[in-house]
Structure formats: C-alpha cells, structure tokens
Design an enzyme around this catalytic site. Sequence first.
Site, PDB file in Angstrom:
ATOM      1  CB  VAL A  77      -1.009   0.042   1.181  1.00 53.43           C
ATOM      2  CG1 VAL A  77      -2.018  -1.096   1.079  1.00 53.43           C
ATOM      3  CG2 VAL A  77      -0.303   0.031   2.531  1.00 53.43           C
ATOM      4  CG  ASN A  81      -7.633  -5.184   7.382  1.00 48.81           C
ATOM      5  OD1 ASN A  81      -8.043  -5.056   8.540  1.00 48.81           O
ATOM      6  ND2 ASN A  81      -6.804  -6.150   7.032  1.00 48.81           N
ATOM      7  CB  SER A  91      -7.044   0.624  16.521  1.00 50.17           C
ATOM      8  OG  SER A  91      -6.718   0.107  17.796  1.00 50.17           O
ATOM      9  CE1 TYR A 143      -1.914  -0.280  14.643  1.00 52.43           C
ATOM     10  CE2 TYR A 143      -3.011   0.203  16.720  1.00 52.43           C
ATOM     11  CZ  TYR A 143      -2.952  -0.493  15.528  1.00 52.43           C
ATOM     12  OH  TYR A 143      -3.949  -1.392  15.217  1.00 52.43           O
ATOM     13  CB  ALA A 144      -2.212   6.332  19.148  1.00 57.71           C
ATOM     14  CE  LYS A 189      -4.673   0.944  12.574  1.00 62.08           C
ATOM     15  NZ  LYS A 189      -5.257   0.391  11.340  1.00 62.08           N
ATOM     16  CB  ILE A 218      -8.871  -8.811  17.116  1.00 58.94           C
ATOM     17  CG1 ILE A 218      -9.819  -7.605  17.266  1.00 58.94           C
ATOM     18  CG2 ILE A 218      -9.523  -9.903  16.252  1.00 58.94           C
ATOM     19  CD1 ILE A 218     -11.074  -7.828  18.078  1.00 58.94           C
TER      20      ILE A 218
END
Length: 246
Positions: A63, A89, A141, A154-155, A158, A187
């Site tokens: 991507v 995703n 997330s 990451y935060a 997201k 998950i």
Amino acid sequence: MRLAGKVALVTGGARGIGKAICLLFAKEGANVAACDVLDEDLAQLEKEAAGLAGVVKGFHMDVTNREEVKAVVEKTVAEFGKLDTLINNAGITQDAFLHKMTEDKWDKVINVNLKGTFNVTQAAIPYLKEAGSGSITTTSSIVGQFGNVGQTNYAATKAGVIGMTLSWAKELARFKIRANAVAPGFISTPMTQVMPEKIIEYMVEKTPLKMMGEPEDIAYAFLYLASDEARYVTGQVLGVNGGLTI
Ligand code: NAP
C-alpha cells in the site's frame, strides 16, 4: 446473500482480520481482490475460498507503493468489471515508548497505516464513483480513540484514519459514496499473538466480555457497513471491542 453482485478490494487481505473479511465477503456473494505483500498466504487464501459464492483473487500490493496500488486497482476492475467497496485494512505496529521511538519506527507506521490508506482510497475513487453507491470502510482501532502506552505512532495513524473517514463521508456523499470505520478492540490475530502472555491475560481481564475477539467478529462489522443494509450509514466509527470502552 448480503453482497451478491458486489466487487470488493481488501488490503492486508492475506491473514488476520483481512483474511476473515475476504472469506466472509465471498461467502456472501462478493468477488474479492485480496491485496497484500504476503504472496504465499494469498495463494493459500485463494485455495481456501474455492467453492464459495464469490471468487477471491490474490494480488501483490504494497500500500506504500503508489504505482503498484494504482495498477492493482486497475487489474481488479479489469478482472471483475467494477469496484463497489474498498476495505482499507493493511496495518502494522512498531511499538516504543515516546522517548525511545525512532524516526524510522514513526515513518514506517505512518507510511503503511496512514499514507497507505490515502494511496489506496485515492486510486479507488474514480471506480467507486462509477459504481454509483460505493463504500469505503477503514480499520481504525480502539487505540486511535483512547490512545495506548508505547503506541504514539500507531495511535496517530488510527486516529488519523478516523479524520480521513469523516472528511470522505462529507466530501464524497454527493457521489453516493459512504465512508465508515471499524475500531476493533483486542483481537486474536498474528499482530497480537506475539504479545507476552501476561499482557494478553491483563487485556482479557479488563474486557467486560472476558475474551479476545476473533477476526470473524470484526469481519461481520465490515460486512454490514459494505452491504446495502447500511445505505444510510456514513461518517461513523463502529467499535467492536467486547465492551472495553465502557
Ligand atoms: P495482521 O495479521 O498482521 O494483518 C495485517 C496484514 O497487512 C498482514 O498480512 C500484513 O503483512 C499486511 N501488510 C502490512 N504492511 C502492508 C503493506 N505495506 N501493504 C499491504 N499489506 C500490508 O494484523 P491484523 O490484526 O489482522 O490487523 C488488521 C488491521 O486491524 C490492521 O490495520 C490493524 O492495525 C487493525 N487492528 C488490529 C487489532 C488487533 O487486536 N489485532 C486491533 C485493532 C486494530 P505483514 O505480515 O508483511 O506485515
């Protein structure tokens, strides 16, 4: 079948949540372009999907590579005739406390999770417009909504995809394109299977439903948002997290 006649493109489709989305969508009648950098897993997925109502075809797509992204979106339309629904995703983590986070870790996560989502969506837009009732659903997330220790990069991505989703919902509504996000909690996938047992136990204990989610639990949320059942739903973030936010 809930997606009969639809064509979907799923990034990060070779394993984990993405794989569950590809299989469920094909079961519900969609033809699916499963896009990932893991070619062997894509070949395995094609085999597992044989015999379902829709076809799953694997495409190598990083991507972060805009040329490759454009080419694979075009190949998807050449293969299946159109594109109705995009599932953003693909995602990675590169965790570190803020004071130890290298520029490299920051850049890698921003490039895949945030810029990658931008790249794929931009390439898909002309075809989603043609579809007349297209949809974009992006994996955010719980971390993008509430933050997490060690996940500054990451935060940021997201939370960023929520901002993009809300902007697209406003900007693209005139083309009847809907944009929503799914925010999973904790998950069971290869991403979380590498976490220490103690942390997993702690997270399960904190979750009101006292269990980790399975990829299929998330796939069903994507199924709803991609289907015509959600034709009046746009600009929303659907949390699927066992009650972790309450
Ligand atoms: P996963 O099993 O690691 O699946 C992610 C897939 O994306 C992998 O196949 C991965 O390949 C692929 N990918 C990575 N970089 C890519 C790139 N540049 N281009 C194309 N594909 C790429 O993780 P998952 O748990 O299913 O995660 C799926 C999504 O859910 C991610 O966006 C993640 O952030 C989000 N999420 C997961 C959880 C959770 O608890 N598992 C919670 C909230 C949100 P590689 O193995 O090569 O990286």
